[in-house]
Write a protein that holds these residues in place. Structure first.
Motif, mmCIF file in Angstrom:
data_model
loop_
_atom_site.group_PDB
_atom_site.id
_atom_site.type_symbol
_atom_site.label_atom_id
_atom_site.label_comp_id
_atom_site.label_asym_id
_atom_site.label_seq_id
_atom_site.Cartn_x
_atom_site.Cartn_y
_atom_site.Cartn_z
ATOM 1 N N VAL A 61 3.259 -5.549 11.409
ATOM 2 C CA VAL A 61 2.793 -6.937 11.399
ATOM 3 C C VAL A 61 2.400 -7.912 12.747
ATOM 4 O O VAL A 61 3.811 -7.422 13.402
ATOM 5 N N THR A 62 1.106 -6.935 13.381
ATOM 6 C CA THR A 62 1.807 -7.603 14.728
ATOM 7 C C THR A 62 0.342 -9.257 14.365
ATOM 8 O O THR A 62 -0.721 -9.380 14.341
ATOM 9 N N PRO A 63 0.696 -10.565 14.913
ATOM 10 C CA PRO A 63 -0.209 -11.209 14.283
ATOM 11 C C PRO A 63 -0.727 -12.016 15.296
ATOM 12 O O PRO A 63 -1.770 -12.325 15.471
ATOM 13 N N SER A 64 -0.291 -11.418 15.981
ATOM 14 C CA SER A 64 -1.534 -11.611 18.048
ATOM 15 C C SER A 64 -2.389 -10.755 17.891
ATOM 16 O O SER A 64 -3.211 -11.933 18.306
ATOM 17 N N VAL A 65 -3.162 -10.697 17.236
ATOM 18 C CA VAL A 65 -4.241 -9.474 16.593
ATOM 19 C C VAL A 65 -4.353 -9.616 15.996
ATOM 20 O O VAL A 65 -5.785 -9.268 14.968
ATOM 21 N N GLY A 66 -3.693 -10.148 14.318
ATOM 22 C CA GLY A 66 -3.707 -10.345 12.766
ATOM 23 C C GLY A 66 -3.862 -8.654 12.963
ATOM 24 O O GLY A 66 -4.535 -8.388 11.770
ATOM 25 N N ALA A 67 -3.611 -8.417 12.761
ATOM 26 C CA ALA A 67 -2.810 -6.617 12.255
ATOM 27 C C ALA A 67 -2.303 -6.168 11.376
ATOM 28 O O ALA A 67 -0.425 -6.544 11.762
ATOM 29 N N VAL A 68 -1.979 -5.580 10.346
ATOM 30 C CA VAL A 68 -1.302 -5.032 9.903
ATOM 31 C C VAL A 68 -1.190 -3.708 9.705
ATOM 32 O O VAL A 68 -2.878 -3.610 9.150
ATOM 33 N N GLU A 69 -0.584 -2.204 9.528
ATOM 34 C CA GLU A 69 -0.871 -1.198 9.087
ATOM 35 C C GLU A 69 0.475 -0.645 8.924
ATOM 36 O O GLU A 69 1.603 -1.200 8.980
ATOM 37 N N LEU A 70 -0.018 0.455 8.086
ATOM 38 C CA LEU A 70 0.742 0.848 7.379
ATOM 39 C C LEU A 70 1.968 1.955 8.189
ATOM 40 O O LEU A 70 1.608 2.674 8.844
ATOM 41 N N ILE A 71 2.591 1.831 7.927
ATOM 42 C CA ILE A 71 3.960 3.072 8.460
ATOM 43 C C ILE A 71 3.559 4.266 7.950
ATOM 44 O O ILE A 71 4.277 4.487 6.538
ATOM 45 N N ASP A 72 3.112 5.332 8.124
ATOM 46 C CA ASP A 72 3.810 7.146 7.121
ATOM 47 C C ASP A 72 4.975 7.265 7.092
ATOM 48 O O ASP A 72 5.764 6.974 8.454
#
Length: 74
Positions: A61-72
């Motif tokens: 979760v990277t709130p500064s850019v509003g990003a959430v990405e799945l960790i493979d």
């Protein structure tokens, strides 16, 4: 941003992608600009399944850019 907000963003992401997970989740690694959020997968509660690999689903979760990405995980 609070820990609860990180967990909420991660939950919303997983729900939107249809990825099974069990709340409440927990915070893993904390880096400067992003945090790892970890949830167990539902299959870990099934007594008829001997082993689930991996036993969890993880996202950044990277709130500064509003990003959430799945960790493979392999």
């Amino acid at each position: 941003m609070t820990e609860t907000q990180y967990l909420q963003l991660a939950t919303e992401y997983l729900l939107s992608k249809g990825i099974g997970h069990l709340p409440p989740g927990k915070i893993g690694r904390k880096e400067r600009h992003r945090w790892e959020v970890i949830f167990l997968v539902p299959e870990t509660l099934d007594p008829e399944i001997a082993c689930v690999d991996p036993p969890d689903v993880r996202v950044w979760v990277t709130p500064s850019v509003g990003a959430v990405e799945l960790i493979d995980q392999m």
